[in-house]
Every structure is written in structure tokens, then in C-alpha cells.
Design a protein around this motif. Structure first.
Motif, short mmCIF file in Angstrom:
data_model
loop_
_atom_site.label_atom_id
_atom_site.label_comp_id
_atom_site.label_asym_id
_atom_site.label_seq_id
_atom_site.Cartn_x
_atom_site.Cartn_y
_atom_site.Cartn_z
N LEU A 18 0.87 -1.47 0.05
CA LEU A 18 -0.15 -0.04 -0.05
C LEU A 18 0.82 1.34 0.00
CD1 LEU A 18 -2.58 -1.09 2.76
CD2 LEU A 18 -2.69 -1.66 0.45
N SER A 19 2.25 1.12 -0.16
CA SER A 19 3.11 2.28 0.08
C SER A 19 2.86 3.59 -0.75
CB SER A 19 4.43 1.50 -0.10
OG SER A 19 4.96 1.15 -1.29
N ASN A 20 2.68 3.26 -2.26
CA ASN A 20 2.68 4.23 -2.94
C ASN A 20 0.92 4.99 -3.25
OD1 ASN A 20 5.16 4.07 -4.05
ND2 ASN A 20 4.69 2.45 -5.23
N ILE A 21 0.14 4.52 -2.40
CA ILE A 21 -1.10 5.06 -2.47
C ILE A 21 -1.38 6.36 -2.04
CG2 ILE A 21 -3.79 4.74 -1.55
CD1 ILE A 21 -3.09 1.70 -1.27
N ILE A 22 -2.16 7.35 -2.59
CA ILE A 22 -2.21 8.57 -2.25
C ILE A 22 -3.63 8.81 -2.00
CG2 ILE A 22 -0.14 9.70 -3.27
CD1 ILE A 22 -1.82 10.64 -5.39
N LYS A 23 -4.36 7.98 -2.56
CA LYS A 23 -6.24 8.32 -2.36
C LYS A 23 -6.53 6.65 -2.12
CE LYS A 23 -10.50 9.91 -4.11
NZ LYS A 23 -11.06 10.64 -5.10
N PHE A 24 -7.49 6.48 -0.97
CA PHE A 24 -7.89 5.10 -0.90
C PHE A 24 -8.99 5.42 -0.10
CE2 PHE A 24 -8.21 0.47 0.28
CZ PHE A 24 -7.48 -0.15 -0.17
N THR A 25 -10.57 5.33 -1.17
CA THR A 25 -11.80 5.98 -0.29
C THR A 25 -12.19 5.02 0.65
OG1 THR A 25 -12.71 4.39 -2.23
CG2 THR A 25 -12.28 6.81 -2.52
N PRO A 26 -13.08 5.50 1.48
CA PRO A 26 -13.52 4.75 2.57
C PRO A 26 -14.12 3.30 2.48
CG PRO A 26 -13.93 7.11 2.79
CD PRO A 26 -13.56 6.89 1.43
N GLU A 27 -14.98 3.24 1.35
CA GLU A 27 -15.40 1.87 0.88
C GLU A 27 -14.43 1.02 0.43
OE1 GLU A 27 -15.28 3.82 -3.11
OE2 GLU A 27 -15.64 4.49 -1.11
N SER A 28 -13.59 1.51 -0.11
CA SER A 28 -12.33 0.51 -0.35
C SER A 28 -11.67 0.02 0.87
CB SER A 28 -11.49 1.28 -1.09
OG SER A 28 -11.98 1.80 -2.48
N LYS B 22 3.04 5.62 2.21
CA LYS B 22 3.78 6.57 2.80
C LYS B 22 3.19 7.71 2.95
CE LYS B 22 7.31 4.31 -0.42
NZ LYS B 22 8.29 4.62 -1.57
N ASN B 23 2.15 8.12 2.09
CA ASN B 23 1.53 9.45 2.38
C ASN B 23 0.85 9.38 3.81
OD1 ASN B 23 -1.49 10.88 2.53
ND2 ASN B 23 -0.36 11.65 0.40
N PHE B 24 1.41 10.50 4.52
CA PHE B 24 1.06 10.74 5.74
C PHE B 24 -0.25 10.72 6.19
CE2 PHE B 24 0.38 13.35 9.46
CZ PHE B 24 1.03 12.78 10.60
N ILE B 25 -1.14 11.46 5.37
CA ILE B 25 -2.58 11.67 5.76
C ILE B 25 -3.40 10.60 5.40
CG2 ILE B 25 -4.84 12.91 5.01
CD1 ILE B 25 -3.00 15.38 4.10
N LEU B 26 -3.01 9.78 4.49
CA LEU B 26 -3.57 8.54 4.28
C LEU B 26 -3.25 7.47 5.21
CD1 LEU B 26 -5.82 7.15 2.46
CD2 LEU B 26 -3.87 6.65 1.19
N ARG B 27 -2.06 7.33 5.68
CA ARG B 27 -1.59 6.59 6.73
C ARG B 27 -2.57 6.77 8.08
NH1 ARG B 27 4.69 6.10 8.38
NH2 ARG B 27 4.64 5.89 6.26
N LYS B 28 -2.71 8.15 8.36
CA LYS B 28 -3.54 8.48 9.58
C LYS B 28 -5.01 7.79 9.38
CE LYS B 28 -4.57 12.10 12.70
NZ LYS B 28 -5.82 11.85 13.03
N VAL B 29 -5.45 7.92 8.24
CA VAL B 29 -6.81 7.54 7.82
C VAL B 29 -6.75 6.23 8.25
CG1 VAL B 29 -8.64 7.35 6.17
CG2 VAL B 29 -7.40 9.28 6.23
N PHE B 30 -5.96 5.28 7.93
CA PHE B 30 -5.80 3.80 7.94
C PHE B 30 -5.95 3.53 9.54
CE2 PHE B 30 -5.18 2.78 3.50
CZ PHE B 30 -5.74 1.48 3.54
N ARG B 31 -4.98 4.37 10.29
CA ARG B 31 -4.73 3.90 11.74
C ARG B 31 -6.30 4.60 12.52
NH1 ARG B 31 1.53 5.66 12.49
NH2 ARG B 31 2.52 3.70 12.16
#
Length: 333
Positions: free
Chosen positions: A79-89, A114-123
């Protein structure tokens, strides 16, 4: 000459022991593959993952993982290169990895974006409360507004969960009373109950579903995803029986030809119990309410936009049923 078979009174036990031995051998083979360092297949997700807007492109990666699992491989999710991962996904990824049916009991691992914002969303989503892809230290308590639930129940609808989400949205949308959010309550309850109705005849063991609520303050939206991983609507027993009864079944060339009958309630549940709700037709009717900004139903190879009645036949198939909708925030927390 004495028979090599046990006495008739013990034959059932003999057969059961034989099957247990076969199951142990199978589990041992799976375990060997699971812990083999060379038996990992990497699935590298693209920069943008959006199940609703790009269903074929996104489902291709989930289906690639599914095929590898069923070939007896472990799967490494990159998932390292993802910059957008929508909620339903995110909800679908968690449900797939947590499903023994989907993973074929094989192993899973992965990394964080790697994207800090998306990493926070996952956590913050609660994803790692259900899925152990990385070090357990990465697990955190879901943030306010985020809720990822996985429920397995028998013949029971979790009305308390539906009411809790209505109370939450009452505070976020400006409604004065919980009863004003009846369409949301009905959709949640019907979706829970419909999970069992979509099971096939040999897997009808209860209700196994996921609910993900995510508040995106930057866009002023609350995202809801309800899904189950399974046979999907168009492979359910009720739909199969409906097709068998049709005299003009030759006119049905794909699942998309069944959508109008499904939404209109002409395809009945296989059970006629009085405690059953109206299922997808009821969800479809309630989704028209203006409190929902958009609303989609995804199952098998069909994506339906209930707001516009547009329906798309997909090249890739989703293994299950998903309802996704958004609601606008009017009261800031």
C-alpha cells in the motif's frame, strides 16, 4: 473371514475419524504454505483506489489477491504508493483479508501508505483492530467519527447499532429527533437482515457483515459502507429460483437484466417468514430520501446508482454485496 470394516454401530465414528484425519492433512499443507518464506505473492495497489468511481480498475486488484489465495499463496499487500484510498475501499480490504473464505486460510501481510494523511486515515479507521498486516504496535483506537464494525450473529438484527448511528447523525445533520432519521434506520436494519437472505443454501449459517462509518470533515461528509463477503445478490438462491421460474428466461443475458425486477420487489426472498423485511426494494425506496447525498449498491458484476437509477455491468466481479452512501454534515463537532 472377519470384515475389515468396523461394526455398523461404529461406522459413523469411523467415517468421522477418517474425515478428521483428512482435514488435519489439508490444514498441515496449508500451514506449510502459509509459513513458507517463498510462497508470497505481492499485490501492489495503484496510487488511487476508488471502488465506486473506478470499480473495474479497483476490483482487479482485489480479484488478483483472491486468485492467489485460492492457488494456495500468501498475499503481501503493498500500500506504500497509495495517495487516495476511499472509505468503501478500506472497508472492503478489511473484510476480504479477515474472511477465511476469501483468503482460503492463507497468510496476509502488508505495509502502510507513505502518504502521511492516508496513513493516519488507515490507523484512525479501526482497520488494524480487525486486520493484522503489520506490527501490532501500529494498532490505534479509532478516531472520533470513525467506526469499523464486524458482526457475526444468528437470526438477529443489531437494532442498537442502527439506533446509535441515527443518534450520531442526528447531531451531525441538525435533525431535532432521532425519528427524523427513519430512512437511515430502515436501511441499516434491512441491510443487516438481507445479509442472511443472500447466503447460498449450503452456507446459510447466520449474519456476517461489516459496517464502516467515516467522517470526512474536509468535505463535510459522513461516509457509510455496509457489506458482506459472500455469494452476492445475483448468485443467491432467491435469484436463481426466480430465473428458473421465468418462461422468457432466454431474454436474460446478464445480471443487469434482473435489476429492475430486484428493485421492484418481484424477486422474493426464499423464505416467507413474517419477520423478514422487504430487503433491497425497501433499501432502494429509502435511499431516495434527500438526506442521502448519494447511494450505491454493488453486487457481483453490477453497480447501481439508486439516486439516478443508472446501472453498470462490470467486467470484474465483486464477491459479495455492498451498500455505500454519504450524508452531509451540518453541525460541526
Amino acid at each position: 473371514m472377519k470384515s475389515v470394516y468396523p461394526e455398523s454401530s461404529n461406522r459413523i465414528k469411523h467415517v468421522h475419524r477418517k474425515f478428521r484425519r483428512l482435514e488435519k492433512r489439508r490444514d498441515l499443507k496449508i500451514a506449510r504454505r502459509r509459513y513458507s518464506k517463498s510462497n508470497w505473492k505481492k499485490i501492489e495497489f495503484p496510487e488511487r483506489v476508488n471502488l465506486i468511481e473506478e470499480p473495474n480498475f479497483t476490483l482487479k486488484f482485489f480479484n488478483e489477491a483472491y486468485k492467489n489465495y485460492n492457488k494456495g499463496h500468501n498475499v503481501d499487500f503493498d500500500l506504500s504508493n497509495i495517495i487516495k484510498f476511499t472509505p468503501e475501499s478500506i472497508a472492503v480490504l478489511a473484510a476480504c483479508i479477515a474472511s477465511k473464505t476469501f483468503t482460503n486460510n492463507m497468510g496476509s501481510r502488508g505495509n502502510l501508505p507513505k502518504n502521511f494523511i492516508l496513513r493516519k486515515v488507515f490507523r484512525d479507521s479501526g482497520f488494524f483492530e480487525h486486520v493484522n498486516l503489520i506490527d501490532r504496535k501500529s494498532r490505534t483506537t479509532p478516531a472520533y467519527g470513525a467506526q469499523l464494525l464486524h458482526k457475526v450473529t444468528e437470526h438477529k438484527v443489531e437494532t442498537g447499532i442502527a439506533k446509535e448511528n441515527c443518534r450520531y447523525m442526528m447531531n451531525r445533520t441538525g435533525f431535532k429527533y432521532v425519528d427524523d432519521l427513519e430512512p437511515l434506520y430502515v436501511i441499516l436494519v434491512e441491510a443487516m437482515q438481507n445479509t442472511n437472505n443472500h447466503a447460498s443454501a449450503d452456507t446459510d449459517i447466520g449474519y456476517d457483515w461489516w459496517l464502516y462509518r467515516y467522517e470526512d470533515k474536509s468535505k463535510g461528509l459522513v461516509h457509510f459502507t455496509f457489506l458482506d463477503i459472500g455469494v452476492g445478490v445475483f448468485r443467491s438462491l432467491s435469484v436463481i429460483n426466480w430465473i428458473r421460474k421465468l418462461t422468457d428466461s432466454a431474454n436474460i443475458t446478464s445480471n443487469i437484466d434482473l435489476v429492475d425486477d430486484l428493485l421492484a420487489g418481484r424477486i422474493k426472498s426464499r423464505t416467507l417468514r413474517k419477520d423478514r423485511g422487504k430487503g433491497i426494494p425497501q433499501i432502494y425506496d429509502q435511499s431516495k430520501d434527500c438526506m442521502f447525498k448519494d447511494f450505491y449498491i454493488l453486487s457481483n458484476d453490477v453497480l447501481i446508482n439508486t439516486k439516478t437509477d443508472a446501472k453498470i455491468k462490470l467486467k470484474e466481479e465483486f464477491h459479495g454485496t455492498l451498500y455505500y452512501w454519504t450524508m452531509e454534515i451540518k453541525n460541526k463537532a
